[in-house]
Design a protein around this motif. Structure first.
Motif, PDB file in Angstrom:
ATOM      1  N   ASP A 189       0.844  -1.194   0.000  1.00 37.84           N
ATOM      2  CA  ASP A 189       0.000   0.000   0.000  1.00 37.84           C
ATOM      3  C   ASP A 189       0.880   1.244   0.000  1.00 37.84           C
ATOM      4  O   ASP A 189       1.512   1.572   1.000  1.00 37.84           O
ATOM      5  CB  ASP A 189      -0.913  -0.013   1.234  1.00 37.84           C
ATOM      6  CG  ASP A 189      -1.841   1.192   1.285  1.00 37.84           C
ATOM      7  OD1 ASP A 189      -1.823   2.002   0.333  1.00 37.84           O
ATOM      8  OD2 ASP A 189      -2.580   1.323   2.268  1.00 37.84           O
ATOM      9  N   SER A 212      -0.406   4.284  -0.965  1.00 38.20           N
ATOM     10  CA  SER A 212      -1.300   5.432  -1.093  1.00 38.20           C
ATOM     11  C   SER A 212      -0.891   6.594  -0.194  1.00 38.20           C
ATOM     12  O   SER A 212      -0.959   7.762  -0.606  1.00 38.20           O
ATOM     13  CB  SER A 212      -2.744   5.018  -0.792  1.00 38.20           C
ATOM     14  OG  SER A 212      -2.847   4.388   0.473  1.00 38.20           O
ATOM     15  N   THR A 213      -0.433   6.319   1.015  1.00 34.67           N
ATOM     16  CA  THR A 213      -0.018   7.397   1.912  1.00 34.67           C
ATOM     17  C   THR A 213       1.223   8.100   1.376  1.00 34.67           C
ATOM     18  O   THR A 213       1.297   9.336   1.347  1.00 34.67           O
ATOM     19  CB  THR A 213       0.266   6.850   3.327  1.00 34.67           C
ATOM     20  OG1 THR A 213      -0.915   6.215   3.826  1.00 34.67           O
ATOM     21  CG2 THR A 213       0.671   7.977   4.263  1.00 34.67           C
ATOM     22  N   GLU A 214       2.203   7.317   0.931  1.00 35.66           N
ATOM     23  CA  GLU A 214       3.425   7.892   0.357  1.00 35.66           C
ATOM     24  C   GLU A 214       3.108   8.696  -0.904  1.00 35.66           C
ATOM     25  O   GLU A 214       3.636   9.790  -1.117  1.00 35.66           O
ATOM     26  CB  GLU A 214       4.407   6.762   0.043  1.00 35.66           C
ATOM     27  CG  GLU A 214       5.701   7.212  -0.622  1.00 35.66           C
ATOM     28  CD  GLU A 214       6.596   6.041  -0.980  1.00 35.66           C
ATOM     29  OE1 GLU A 214       7.335   6.147  -1.971  1.00 35.66           O
ATOM     30  OE2 GLU A 214       6.555   5.011  -0.266  1.00 35.66           O
ATOM     31  N   GLN A 238       0.322  10.158  -1.661  1.00 31.06           N
ATOM     32  CA  GLN A 238      -0.424  11.372  -1.355  1.00 31.06           C
ATOM     33  C   GLN A 238       0.511  12.516  -0.979  1.00 31.06           C
ATOM     34  O   GLN A 238       0.246  13.679  -1.296  1.00 31.06           O
ATOM     35  CB  GLN A 238      -1.423  11.119  -0.223  1.00 31.06           C
ATOM     36  CG  GLN A 238      -2.512  12.172  -0.117  1.00 31.06           C
ATOM     37  CD  GLN A 238      -3.401  12.210  -1.349  1.00 31.06           C
ATOM     38  OE1 GLN A 238      -4.240  11.347  -1.549  1.00 31.06           O
ATOM     39  NE2 GLN A 238      -3.216  13.217  -2.197  1.00 31.06           N
ATOM     40  N   ARG A 246      -7.579   3.445  -1.956  1.00 31.03           N
ATOM     41  CA  ARG A 246      -7.067   2.084  -1.792  1.00 31.03           C
ATOM     42  C   ARG A 246      -8.206   1.093  -1.629  1.00 31.03           C
ATOM     43  O   ARG A 246      -9.121   1.284  -0.825  1.00 31.03           O
ATOM     44  CB  ARG A 246      -6.157   2.041  -0.554  1.00 31.03           C
ATOM     45  CG  ARG A 246      -5.814   0.656  -0.009  1.00 31.03           C
ATOM     46  CD  ARG A 246      -4.731  -0.027  -0.792  1.00 31.03           C
ATOM     47  NE  ARG A 246      -4.358  -1.289  -0.168  1.00 31.03           N
ATOM     48  CZ  ARG A 246      -3.465  -2.139  -0.655  1.00 31.03           C
ATOM     49  NH1 ARG A 246      -2.838  -1.862  -1.782  1.00 31.03           N
ATOM     50  NH2 ARG A 246      -3.181  -3.249  -0.033  1.00 31.03           N
TER      51      ARG A 246
END
Length: 305
Positions: free
Chosen positions: A43, A45-47, A49, A59
């Motif tokens: 995952d 997605s945080t990085e 963003q 996600r």
């Protein structure tokens, strides 16, 4: 310009997706970019963003397939036009504007695709439209496929039988009338089925060759796999079940069983792909034992890497 939502689906290809994002012109208030991470092993997605603050990352913990991933994007999109692009594409100049300009002046166009060229050899065309489907055989042709681009398809802005799933811009109202992609296709034929639904809702499919996108798909035939063989055969039958007139179905079913199945089996034996034989029969059996709207895919999706 009306608002455009650019939607792409990532599955275990972060670098490819990042290259796509880098090719999209700087966003404005009229463009939003949505990336669906479709159950990737990692995952990011945080990085992402942090690195791409103007992009909306969503996600899914499960692999929803091509249709399911894009449907998730639709539910989160706010654009008047939704532009679905494969994550292994890169934008050509004025791509979005050229497609929007056509949709803006003709409300009957429900969906439109650009000319698609191979990224690995930008002189070669992959798509400049589709011929109509032969419902007796479930076959049609991709116009311009692997032709050197000498301008023979330039200046075409006209109806086509189908848009291409690698890049298609769709009017939001058309989706509201036709519904979302059918998720029980999972892979292959889902965009063709969707195009049929959109046309039945009273809209047209067009191609605009002034707009260009580059696709990283190999010019040679993609790598064979049991997954591909299963869904290509299963969904070819499923497409006919869902879309062909009754008489065409009567002809197609014997054609597929008596000609396509034996031919494919001989081809598998010739190429020593013996493990594809039971997959082919499994694809046929699924259609004999499941309704055309069944959500049971008949394939262990959790094995896809």
């Amino acid at each position: 310009m009306k608002k455009v939502s650019i939607i792409t689906v990532n599955f275990n290809q972060p670098k490819v997706t990042e290259e796509l994002l880098g090719s999209i012109p700087k966003t404005s208030e009229n463009i939003e970019v949505i990336v669906i991470d479709n159950g990737s092993n990692t995952d990011l997605s945080t990085e992402w963003q942090v690195n791409y603050p103007d992009v909306k990352f969503i996600r899914s913990e499960l692999n929803l397939g091509f249709a399911g991933g894009n449907n998730l994007g639709i539910r989160n999109a706010t654009g008047d036009y939704l532009f679905f692009v494969n994550n292994d594409t890169e934008f050509g100049p004025d791509l979005v504007k050229n497609l929007v300009d056509v949709l803006d002046v003709n409300p009957l166009i429900g969906m439109i695709s650009p000319k698609i060229k191979y990224y690995s050899d930008k002189s070669l065309i992959q798509y400049a439209g589709y011929t109509p489907m032969n419902y007796y055989t479930a076959r049609n042709s991709c116009i311009g496929l692997r032709e050197t681009d000498n301008g023979q398809y330039d200046h075409i802005t006209a109806p086509t039988a189908y848009c291409h799933g690698a890049a298609m811009m769709i009017r939001k109202e058309a989706i509201e009338q036709a519904g979302l992609m059918n998720e029980n296709f999972f892979l292959y034929y889902e965009e063709v089925d969707w195009c049929e639904n959109i046309k039945r809702a009273g809209y047209q499919a067009w191609v605009c060759t002034k707009a260009v996108i580059y696709h990283k798909e190999s010019v040679s035939v993609g790598k064979k796999s049991k997954l591909k063989e299963y869904f290509m055969n299963r969904n070819r039958i499923l497409f006919i079940r869902r879309n062909a007139p009754a008489f065409n179905k009567i002809v197609f079913y014997p054609y597929f069983i008596l000609l396509v199945v034996p031919r494919n089996v001989l081809y598998y034996i010739k190429n020593k792909n013996y493990n594809f034989i039971p997959v082919l029969f499994k694809a046929v059996w699924w259609n004999l034992t499941h309704s055309k709207n069944s959500s049971n895919l008949g394939y262990p999706i959790n094995t896809i890497q």
